[in-house]
Design an enzyme around this catalytic site. Sequence first.
Site, PDB file in Angstrom:
ATOM      1  N   HIS A  79      -4.509  -0.073  12.889  1.00 37.19           N
ATOM      2  CA  HIS A  79      -5.064  -1.087  12.400  1.00 37.19           C
ATOM      3  C   HIS A  79      -6.145  -1.658  13.412  1.00 37.19           C
ATOM      4  O   HIS A  79      -6.918  -2.422  13.131  1.00 37.19           O
ATOM      5  CB  HIS A  79      -3.946  -2.220  11.784  1.00 37.19           C
ATOM      6  CG  HIS A  79      -3.505  -1.739  10.614  1.00 37.19           C
ATOM      7  ND1 HIS A  79      -2.279  -0.765  10.012  1.00 37.19           N
ATOM      8  CD2 HIS A  79      -3.934  -2.427   8.797  1.00 37.19           C
ATOM      9  CE1 HIS A  79      -2.695  -0.855   9.602  1.00 37.19           C
ATOM     10  NE2 HIS A  79      -2.972  -1.525   8.845  1.00 37.19           N
ATOM     11  N   ASN A 136       0.794  -0.921   0.316  1.00 31.38           N
ATOM     12  CA  ASN A 136       0.314  -0.166  -0.097  1.00 31.38           C
ATOM     13  C   ASN A 136       0.878   1.193  -0.227  1.00 31.38           C
ATOM     14  O   ASN A 136       1.170   1.592   0.690  1.00 31.38           O
ATOM     15  CB  ASN A 136      -1.205   0.019   1.369  1.00 31.38           C
ATOM     16  CG  ASN A 136      -1.753   0.802   1.199  1.00 31.38           C
ATOM     17  OD1 ASN A 136      -1.956   2.142   0.104  1.00 31.38           O
ATOM     18  ND2 ASN A 136      -3.146   0.627   2.298  1.00 31.38           N
TER      19      ASN A 136
END
Length: 553
Positions: free
Chosen positions: A463, A424
């Site tokens: 996360h 990412n």
Amino acid sequence: MRRDTRMVGENGTAPHSRRRAPPSPSNLERVGKGREGSGACLLASNGKMETEHIISKKLQLKMKAEHLKSDLLKSFDSQVSEFMDCLIEESSILQPALITTPAMSDKERSKLRHMKPSPDQGKVFVSRRSLLDELFEVNHIRTIYHMFIALLILFILSTLVVDFIDEGRLVLDFDLLVYAFGQLPLVVSIWFCMFLSVLVVPYGLFHIWASRYKSSRHRVLRTLLAGFLFMLYQGVVLGFLPTFLVLRNNLPPASRFIIILEQVRLIMKAYSFIRENVPRVLAFAQDKSSSLIMPQVTQYLYFLFAPTLIYRDSYPRNPYIRWGYVVTKFLQVLGCLFYAYYVFVRLCIPQFHSISLKIFDLRVMVLCVFNSILPGVLVLFLAFFAFLHCWLNAFAEMLRFADRMFYKDWWNSTSFANYYRTWNVVVHDWLYYYVYRDLLWMSEKRFRAVVMLVVFTVSAVVHEYILAICFGFFYPVLFTLFMCFGMMFNFILHDRRKGPIWNVIMWTALFLGQGVLLCLYSQEWYAQSYCPLEQPSFLDLLKPRSWTCHLHQ
């Protein structure tokens, strides 16, 4: 006597020495025949051995050439992408200098030093396509995409056939999707309030502070006050209020993901805007002869929608919008959504519904993990393709945003360090430029390992926060995998690992990790549903319900 001595000095022989007679033609003929005979005898005895030796040497050279060719191809395949990216960035950096080659005054040179991009100032955006768009032009790669479509068709047919056998009719309801995306009007309202506040508050605070900074007598006090108000806004308005509304209204999982992911994205966007523009104000405040160039509202608004977390006043733009491309990408997002639905319906729900009430032991755990690897990997691929490729490319096309490097070839990674950088790129750039480099600068580049640990911790905490809020329970599986195994693999499987076996190890660990995540979070989800607690204490909220759910049956 003197004559004889002179003859010896000149000819090197005594006058009475016997000279060798020149060979006669008959003698020459005999000598030639003797040499030919000996050469033929040598060829007859060693010719076969010399030929085999030459052939073996040629085979060895050919094998060395093949190995060299393989090594060169591997090196070229792994380095050409990074080399071209660096070359493009360097050319874009040198371009302003090439344009301004005529003689300039000292004032213009000083202003150019402030405005000219350099590697130390951050990411340089250039016009480039997404990697999958380029790969899909190759028939062999497009076939893999067709295989996934065929698998989706088989999932649909399997579901229809099973429903027809069990129910005697075709059942075409999507109860899981309807439940997961429930209360959409409330979701849209919360998102609109968040977006409007991000559009007004950070830009307004920065504009008020920057416009009066140069003429203010109390610069430090005004800067501290503006920074405190900005952090208060980030923590309360963007941080606490959306989370409170999500939990208060008990939104379903997919709706929670929309709000929480947008919350994190807008927090990172607002920070990037302030972080990139404050040094500009400080630099121009020291230059008495220059005037402050404020970012426009339209530039900030464009940045809020642009598929990047790094603010710039302008980005490379494409000349036109391909609306067919936009429609295709959104249809692919919709297809991935239904794909995930069928993965959960056919592979996840039957498995976890049957084992959710069993006693939590090692046997159940091992079977659950290995049965979850296939659906976990499919969900990973679908999330990557739907969001990082289709969704971001669709918005980039609508905004004519030309830099489409949202990811790199993470599937070719031979180390987890490279995987973290290429999976990412959008989030990695933000963490690299605003967390890693800033902390490294503050520590004067003395604690690289500590700074890297801080970056891992920030990423792991965010996360786990997203999963905890969206699932409605705290079960730090991802945090443990990220901080323990992720950190360990980051240092063990580093960039010096180049062989193909390391790519196999990376994929094996990635597949196993996806199985662990899907298994444990799914078990905890069903345990929370089957074993609710009426008045749970704080410790009950921290304790996984799946470990003790069988005691309440």
